[in-house]
Design an enzyme around this catalytic site. Structure first.
Site, PDB file in Angstrom:
ATOM      1  N   SER A 200     -14.423 -13.830   7.751  1.00 27.76           N
ATOM      2  CA  SER A 200     -13.986 -13.624   6.498  1.00 27.76           C
ATOM      3  C   SER A 200     -13.643 -14.539   5.355  1.00 27.76           C
ATOM      4  O   SER A 200     -13.308 -15.546   6.041  1.00 27.76           O
ATOM      5  CB  SER A 200     -12.584 -12.916   6.913  1.00 27.76           C
ATOM      6  OG  SER A 200     -12.363 -12.819   5.468  1.00 27.76           O
ATOM      7  N   CYS A 324      -2.138  -8.083   8.827  1.00 23.64           N
ATOM      8  CA  CYS A 324      -2.975  -7.371   8.808  1.00 23.64           C
ATOM      9  C   CYS A 324      -2.095  -5.746   8.981  1.00 23.64           C
ATOM     10  O   CYS A 324      -3.336  -5.028   8.701  1.00 23.64           O
ATOM     11  CB  CYS A 324      -4.252  -8.270   9.465  1.00 23.64           C
ATOM     12  SG  CYS A 324      -4.892  -9.714   8.605  1.00 23.64           S
TER      13      CYS A 324
HETATM   14  N1  PLP Z   1      -9.664 -11.548  12.912  1.00 25.22           N
HETATM   15  C1  PLP Z   1      -7.966 -12.029  12.930  1.00 25.22           C
HETATM   16  C2  PLP Z   1      -8.552 -13.304  14.294  1.00 25.22           C
HETATM   17  C3  PLP Z   1      -7.793 -12.630  11.837  1.00 25.22           C
HETATM   18  O1  PLP Z   1      -6.918 -13.143  10.995  1.00 25.22           O
HETATM   19  C4  PLP Z   1      -8.092 -11.296  10.726  1.00 25.22           C
HETATM   20  C5  PLP Z   1      -6.781 -11.760   9.724  1.00 25.22           C
HETATM   21  O2  PLP Z   1      -5.741 -11.678   9.465  1.00 25.22           O
HETATM   22  C6  PLP Z   1      -9.197 -10.063  10.705  1.00 25.22           C
HETATM   23  C7  PLP Z   1      -9.258 -10.301  12.025  1.00 25.22           C
HETATM   24  C8  PLP Z   1      -9.332  -9.207   9.903  1.00 25.22           C
HETATM   25  O3  PLP Z   1      -9.353 -10.084   8.466  1.00 25.22           O
HETATM   26  P1  PLP Z   1     -10.225  -8.977   7.262  1.00 25.22           P
HETATM   27  O4  PLP Z   1      -9.161  -9.016   6.517  1.00 25.22           O
HETATM   28  O5  PLP Z   1     -11.385  -9.967   7.088  1.00 25.22           O
HETATM   29  O6  PLP Z   1     -11.114  -7.147   7.558  1.00 25.22           O
END
Ligand code: PLP
Length: 377
Positions: A200, A324
Site C-alpha cells: 500500500s 483499518c
Molecule cells: N495489511 C496490513 C498488514 C496493514 O497494516 C494494513 C493497514 O493497516 C492493510 C493491510 C490495509 O491497507 P490499506 O489501507 O492500503 O487497505
C-alpha cells in the site's frame, strides 16, 4: 501534535506529492485511450510498472496496480470463492482483517479454514507445514505483523509448503501481506518464493487510494468485472497520479532503506531504554526479528483507550489498535490473543509506530509523557 501512528498511515512526502500534482496536470489522459493523451498516459503507467518491478527485483508482468492493500489481499482470497471444489486454506489468526474478514465467507462456501496462532508474535513453520494437506490451496503468512511488528519466518514457511507441493503433486498458493514490511525491513520477493504479495502506498509516505499486487499465479481472478485494465485483474481506469506518486514513494523507501532503518532503530531503542525502568510498562514487541518501525507496549495501570486518549490530550498520537478496523480494540485484541498475550497485557496495549518524519525530540517527549501519566495514576 507529535505523530506516532505511522503503521496506520504516513504523511505524504514532498517528492510523492510533487509527482502526484505533476502527473495530474500533464498526464491526465485515460491510459486506455488511443489518442495522444491516452498513449502518453499509458506509456507513463508502463514506465512506473517497470520502475517498481526493478526496485522490487521482480518481472513487471507480475505487478498489478490496485486501490489499496485491502484490495490486493481481497483479489487473492476472493479468487478462492470461485473454485468449484472447496478445499483447505490456512489464514493465521493475527493477519490483517483484509484477510481474516474472509474466514466466515470461505467456511460458508464449504472451505476448511485453519486459523493458526502465532505464539509470542511468530508463526511456526513446522506447525503450518504439518497442517498442509492434499486439499490445501492457499496459505497466508504476513511478512510484518501490523500490531506487534514481528517479522515472520516466511521463507521457512514457504520451504515447508514447497516440500508438500512436491509430495502432493499440486500447486499451493502462498500469499504474503507485505504492507508493513516495505521500506522498513530488507526482503526479496523472489527469495521468499511467495506467489503473491500485497502493498500500500500510504504506508510509505505515498498517497492514499493506491496499492500494488505482486502475483505470479495465473489462476487468480478479478474482484470486479467489466474493463480490460491491468489485464482485467483490476478493471477500472488507472489512478495514474497516484501510481506516479507511489512509484516515487517506493523508490525513495527502497533507496533509503539502510539510513531509514538505522534512524527507526535508534528511535525504537530510545523508547525501549527510557521505558524499561518503569515497573508499570512491559514491552510486547520482541527485540529480535521485529520491524524497527513498530513498538507495542502494555501497562498495568490504564486501559489502552484511556492511555491513548490521555497521550492525545498531551499532543501525542499513538494507536490502541489497527486503524483499518471499525472495531479497533477487537482487532488488536485478536492479534494479541493469537500471540498468546494475557488478557491483562491486551487491555493496556498501545502501538507506537515511527516514520521518516519522527524526530528524536518528539520521541523523548513521548517517553516523558508516558512516564508522567503512568507515574500519576
Ligand atoms: N495489511 C496490513 C498488514 C496493514 O497494516 C494494513 C493497514 O493497516 C492493510 C493491510 C490495509 O491497507 P490499506 O489501507 O492500503 O487497505
Amino acid at each position: 501534535m507529535a505523530y506516532f501512528d505511522n503503521a496506520a498511515t504516513t504523511q505524504i512526502s514532498d517528492n510523492a506529492l510533487r509527482a502526484y500534482v505533476e502527473a495530474s496536470k500533464t498526464v491526465w489522459g485515460n491510459p486506455s485511450s488511443l489518442h495522444q493523451e491516452g498513449r502518453k498516459a499509458h506509456a507513463r503507467l508502463e514506465e512506473d510498472r517497470t520502475e517498481i518491478a526493478r526496485l522490487l527485483g521482480v518481472s513487471s508482468s507480475t505487478l498489478t496496480f490496485t486501490s489499496c492493500a485491502t484490495e490486493s489481499d481481497g483479489i487473492i482470497l476472493e479468487s478462492l470463492l470461485w473454485a468449484v471444489n472447496p478445499g483447505h486454506v490456512i489464514i493465521p489468526a493475527f493477519e490483517h482483517s483484509a484477510l481474516t474478514g474472509y474466514v466466515r465467507l470461505l467456511r460458508q462456501k464449504g472451505w476448511k479454514v485453519d486459523e493458526v496462532d502465532a505464539p509470542n508474535g511468530y508463526l511456526d513453520p513446522d506447525e503450518i507445514g504439518a497442517l498442509v494437506n492434499e486439499k490445501t490451496r492457499l496459505v497466508c503468512c504476513m511478512l510484518v505483523n501490523n500490531v506487534l511488528g514481528t517479522i515472520q519466518p516466511v521463507k521457512e514457511i514457504v520451504r515447508k509448503i514447497r516440500e508438500k507441493e512436491t509430495q502432493y503433486g499440486r500447486a499451493i498458493h502462498v500469499h504474503t501481506d507485505a504492507t508493513q514490511a516495505l521500506g522498513k525491513i530488507p526482503f526479496s520477493l523472489t527469495e521468499l518464493d511467495v506467489d503473491s504479495a500485497a502493498f500500500s502506498a500510504h504506508k510509505i509516505h505515498g498517497p492514499k487510494g493506491v496499492g500494488l499486487l505482486y502475483n505470479r499465479d495465473r489462476s487468480i481472478t478479478a474482484l470486479s468485472r467489466g474493463g480490460e485494465q491491468e489485464k482485467a485483474l483490476r478493471p477500472g481506469t488507472e489512478n495514474l497520479p497516484g501510481i506516479e506518486a507511489m512509484t516515487v514513494a517506493v523508490r525513495d523507501c527502497v533507496e533509503q532503506l539502510p539510513q531509514h532503518t538505522r534512524m527507526l532503530k535508534a528511535l525504537n531503542d530510545l523508547v525501549r531504554q527510557r521505558l524499561s525502568a518503569c515497573p508499570h510498562i512491559t514491552i510486547l514487541t520482541p527485540v529480535q526479528a521485529s520491524s524497527p518501525a513498530i513498538l507495542n507496549i502494555t501497562n498495568d495501570r490504564l486501559p489502552s483507550e484511556v492511555l491513548t486518549r490521555m497521550l492525545y490530550d498531551k499532543g501525542y498520537c499513538v494507536s490502541s489498535g489497527s486503524a483499518c478496523s471499525n472495531n479497533a480494540k477487537g482487532h488488536n485484541g485478536a492479534v494479541l490473543r493469537a500471540a498468546h498475550a494475557s488478557s491483562d497485557s491486551a487491555r493496556g496495549s498501545i502501538r507506537i509506530s515511527f516514520g521518516s518524519t519522527t524526530t528524536k525530540e518528539e520521541t523523548e517527549g513521548l517517553c516523558d509523557t508516558l512516564l508522567d501519566i503512568l507515574g500519576e495514576h
